[in-house]
Design a protein around this motif. Structure first.
Motif, short mmCIF file in Angstrom:
data_model
loop_
_atom_site.label_atom_id
_atom_site.label_comp_id
_atom_site.label_asym_id
_atom_site.label_seq_id
_atom_site.Cartn_x
_atom_site.Cartn_y
_atom_site.Cartn_z
N GLY A 2 67.31 -4.62 37.23
CA GLY A 2 66.25 -3.81 38.41
C GLY A 2 65.45 -3.28 37.44
N ILE A 3 64.62 -2.52 38.42
CA ILE A 3 63.01 -1.56 38.34
C ILE A 3 63.58 -0.38 37.53
CG2 ILE A 3 61.63 -2.94 39.79
CD1 ILE A 3 61.70 0.40 41.16
N ALA A 4 62.26 -0.02 36.28
CA ALA A 4 62.33 0.80 35.79
C ALA A 4 63.36 2.22 36.25
CB ALA A 4 61.29 1.26 34.91
N ALA A 5 62.49 2.74 37.73
CA ALA A 5 63.34 3.87 38.22
C ALA A 5 64.96 3.49 38.60
CB ALA A 5 62.18 3.63 39.83
N ASP A 6 65.54 2.31 38.52
CA ASP A 6 66.68 2.34 39.19
C ASP A 6 67.05 2.81 36.98
OD1 ASP A 6 66.56 1.10 41.47
OD2 ASP A 6 66.22 -0.86 40.31
N ASN A 7 67.19 2.95 36.76
CA ASN A 7 67.54 3.44 35.29
C ASN A 7 67.48 4.94 34.79
OD1 ASN A 7 69.20 1.20 34.59
ND2 ASN A 7 67.00 -0.37 34.81
N ILE A 8 66.57 5.04 35.24
CA ILE A 8 66.68 6.95 35.53
C ILE A 8 67.96 7.50 36.09
CG2 ILE A 8 65.28 8.62 35.66
CD1 ILE A 8 62.69 7.10 36.72
N ILE A 9 67.80 8.64 35.01
CA ILE A 9 69.67 9.41 34.85
C ILE A 9 69.40 10.49 35.29
CG2 ILE A 9 71.10 8.46 34.74
CD1 ILE A 9 70.82 9.03 31.41
N ASP A 10 67.51 11.17 34.17
CA ASP A 10 67.59 12.46 34.53
C ASP A 10 66.07 13.13 35.10
OD1 ASP A 10 67.71 15.08 34.82
OD2 ASP A 10 68.98 15.89 34.03
N ALA A 11 65.61 14.42 35.10
CA ALA A 11 63.80 13.97 35.03
C ALA A 11 64.21 15.67 34.92
CB ALA A 11 63.30 13.26 36.00
N ARG A 12 62.70 16.13 34.03
CA ARG A 12 62.51 17.24 34.54
C ARG A 12 60.58 17.38 35.47
NH1 ARG A 12 63.29 21.28 30.72
NH2 ARG A 12 61.58 21.59 30.49
N LEU A 13 60.84 18.27 35.93
CA LEU A 13 59.50 18.45 37.07
C LEU A 13 59.06 19.60 37.12
CD1 LEU A 13 58.83 16.46 40.16
CD2 LEU A 13 59.34 18.64 40.37
N ILE A 14 57.45 20.04 36.73
CA ILE A 14 56.78 21.55 37.45
C ILE A 14 56.92 21.41 38.59
CG2 ILE A 14 55.22 23.09 37.24
CD1 ILE A 14 54.93 21.97 34.36
N ASP A 15 57.44 22.38 39.62
CA ASP A 15 56.62 22.23 41.57
C ASP A 15 55.79 23.11 41.71
OD1 ASP A 15 57.62 24.80 41.78
OD2 ASP A 15 59.76 24.85 42.82
N VAL A 16 55.58 23.22 42.78
CA VAL A 16 53.79 23.90 43.61
C VAL A 16 54.31 25.36 42.97
CG1 VAL A 16 55.03 23.57 45.90
CG2 VAL A 16 53.10 23.70 45.09
N ASN A 17 55.58 25.79 42.24
CA ASN A 17 55.45 27.33 42.07
C ASN A 17 55.50 27.82 41.06
OD1 ASN A 17 55.66 28.27 44.81
ND2 ASN A 17 57.88 27.28 44.59
N GLY A 18 55.14 26.19 39.93
CA GLY A 18 55.55 26.18 38.32
C GLY A 18 56.93 26.81 37.96
N ARG A 19 58.02 26.06 38.85
CA ARG A 19 59.17 26.70 38.16
C ARG A 19 59.67 24.13 37.52
NH1 ARG A 19 60.82 30.07 43.06
NH2 ARG A 19 60.61 27.78 44.05
N ILE A 20 60.82 25.26 36.92
CA ILE A 20 60.90 23.41 35.73
C ILE A 20 62.68 23.24 35.92
CG2 ILE A 20 61.28 22.28 33.90
CD1 ILE A 20 59.13 24.43 32.66
N HIS A 21 62.23 22.12 37.08
CA HIS A 21 63.81 21.75 37.52
C HIS A 21 64.25 20.28 36.31
CE1 HIS A 21 63.84 24.18 41.27
NE2 HIS A 21 62.30 23.24 41.09
N ASP A 22 65.30 20.68 37.02
CA ASP A 22 66.50 18.81 36.11
C ASP A 22 66.66 18.13 37.19
OD1 ASP A 22 68.18 20.63 37.25
OD2 ASP A 22 69.31 20.49 34.67
N ARG A 23 67.05 17.57 37.22
CA ARG A 23 67.93 17.04 38.52
C ARG A 23 68.49 17.41 39.22
NH1 ARG A 23 71.02 10.94 37.87
NH2 ARG A 23 72.03 11.27 40.47
N LYS A 24 69.59 17.96 38.27
CA LYS A 24 70.26 19.55 39.02
C LYS A 24 69.67 20.46 40.00
CE LYS A 24 74.83 21.49 38.43
NZ LYS A 24 74.70 22.96 37.65
N SER A 25 68.72 21.05 39.59
CA SER A 25 68.20 21.82 40.17
C SER A 25 67.21 21.72 41.38
CB SER A 25 67.12 23.49 39.16
OG SER A 25 66.65 22.82 38.79
#
Ligand code: FDA
Length: 455
Positions: free
Chosen positions: A176-199
């Motif tokens: 599969g492609i790279a995106a198929d092998n991602i199991i979690d991520a950290r992201l900052i949303d528009v309100n500046g909050r930091i998320h992982d997959r769960k949140s």
């Protein structure tokens, strides 16, 4: 312009409050008055089409050292009406990570977010978005001879844009492609909050694995699943001319399932090829056995170089001007069709182009500065290809971005209007992406010429 200067001033003031330590401020914030502004802007521009004097330039470049600096840039850009671009590796085909046609704008360049942690025991890794895929492959191979990762071929491509837009390469047929092998991520949303997959929730986690990151937030890092590779793989490149029956071979290849990276030794490969694709006439001499990491160098045209060339963020060949297009052939193209395509290519009124068949998608890219002639030709050739590829809607690969497919308005764009290009990239997933976008960024802050619209 007066307004733009005003916004600029307020934005900088806002940042200086948010990034108070003057020592780090000068290492993080660059305006055209700084001597290093031009070199920082230029350092990750991979398409010379976007280096002309008329290309819009950012008022400010931020190169965050910490997550708090990214949060500050989001907050201040929102407060002061600055358009916002985020850049990881800078390989966007249309330069959307560092060019905005809505000014004024700020670039957040994630060059300092390059850490990579490999967990051999669990076959996983955390990789920050500013790393390149070459750096990732190198760090994996440093730790293990039997683990690899399924992503693109060119080592300088950035992990941030590449994984969020798909990411295919030599092992994608198997893993599969790279995106198929991602199991979690950290992201900052528009309100500046930091998320992982769960949140962030499964909808947003789904959207950033193929829908492009730029519409949804700033991705900081990916947690990925590494894939098993044997100690020995075999690679080959077989060249055939039209006189040597290339048409029949390409036609046959569309049915045959073979890849020129084989996860195993030559003794298994050659009989397999003789059985499933004898027309190619593959012999032992065409094949080279090597480790998986050496195959990365091979496909990147870097054979013979020391492995640490993968850590080099600058391409080994000079940057060039290009325009790319892609499509999916949903039915095999007939031999007669292929003949017509070759004739069209042979008659091409330009000197350099590349026509690529991949196990999915096709790519045509070009170099040379005879700009208008090339742009006219590639657009005409794209129309010529219509009978051979996908239709209703004609489709395209997001990571081979093409603004000819349609762009958003300045201000907000309706879902119906954005569907013109959106359905081409995402098909039935476009509507779900727009739902996620509406949920996570209702004010449409994370916006570019082809960002997902709000409903
Ligand atoms: P860049 O930094 O330009 O970002 C691309 C897009 O993603 C922009 O919209 C940007 O704003 C957004 N973005 C970047 N980082 C983000 C972040 N942290 N959070 C949110 N959004 C973010 N593709 C492929 O599948 N297989 C291949 O083998 C190749 N090979 C290849 C070779 C060359 C020479 C080029 C120029 C391109 C490719 N590609 C490719 C295409 C490549 O996958 C595509 O251009 C990626 O988007 C590049 O990611 P970068 O991070 O380098 O780009």
């Amino acid at each position: 312009w007066a307004t733009s200067a005003h916004i600029h001033e307020n934005f900088l003031q806002c940042l200086s409050h948010q990034v108070p330590n003057s020592n780090s401020f000068s290492k993080v914030i660059f305006t055209p008055h700084n001597s290093s502004y031009a070199s920082i802007l230029q350092s990750f521009i991979r398409n010379l089409r976007f280096t002309t004097p008329v290309t819009p330039k950012p008022l400010v470049i931020v190169t965050p050292l910490q997550e708090a600096h990214i949060q500050a840039a989001i907050y201040c850009a929102k407060e002061h009406g600055m358009n916002f671009r985020v850049r990881s590796g800078g390989h966007d085909y249309e330069g959307l990570s560092y060019v905005s046609y809505e000014v004024p704008f700020v670039i957040v360049d994630l060059v300092h977010f390059q850490s990579i942690t490999i967990d051999v025991e669990n076959s996983t890794a955390w990789v920050q978005v500013g790393a390149t895929i070459g750096q990732l492959y190198y760090r994996i191979a440093e730790k293990s001879k039997t683990l690899g990762f399924s992503a693109g071929v060119c080592p300088t491509v950035g992990v941030g844009g590449h994984f969020s837009g798909g990411g295919y390469g030599m092992m994608s047929r198997k893993y599969g492609i790279a995106a198929d092998n991602i199991i979690d991520a950290r992201l900052i949303d528009v309100n500046g909050r930091i998320h992982d997959r769960k949140s962030m929730g499964e909808d947003l986690f789904w959207a950033i694995r193929g829908g492009g990151g730029a519409s949804f937030g700033v991705i900081l890092a990916w947690h990925i699943k590494l894939v098993p590779v044997p100690k020995i793989v075999t690679v080959f490149t077989v060249n055939r001319t039209l006189e040597q029956n290339a048409t029949k071979l390409v036609h046959r290849w569309q049915y045959a399932s073979f890849v020129s990276l084989f996860l195993g030794g030559v003794d298994t490969l050659v009989p397999l090829m003789q059985e499933s694709f004898p027309e190619l006439g593959l012999v032992r001499d065409d094949c080279i056995e090597m480790s998986w990491i050496d195959s990365i160098l091979y496909f990147a045209d870097l054979s013979g170089e020391p492995l640490d060339v993968l850590l080099n963020r600058n391409p080994s060949v000079a940057d060039y001007y290009f325009k790319g297009k892609s499509d999916y052939a949903t039915e095999p193209i007939s031999e007669e069709g292929l003949d017509r395509i070759w004739k069209e290519l042979i008659a091409a009124p330009i000197e350099t182009f590349e026509f690529l068949f991949s196990p999915f998608g096709g790519r045509i890219k070009k170099g040379s500065s005879a700009f208008n002639r090339h742009m006219t030709w590639i657009r005409r050739f794209y129309n010529f290809m219509a009978p051979f590829v996908s239709m209703s809607p004609r489709s395209a690969y997001l990571n081979y971005r093409d603004l000819d497919l349609g762009v958003n308005n300045k201000g907000n764009t309706s879902y119906a209007q954005a569907s013109i290009w959106g359905l081409k990239y995402f098909g039935v997933n476009f509507e779900r992406l727009a739902h996620v976008k509406t949920m996570v960024d209702p004010g449409n802050f994370f916006k570019n010429e082809q960002s997902i619209p709000i409903l």
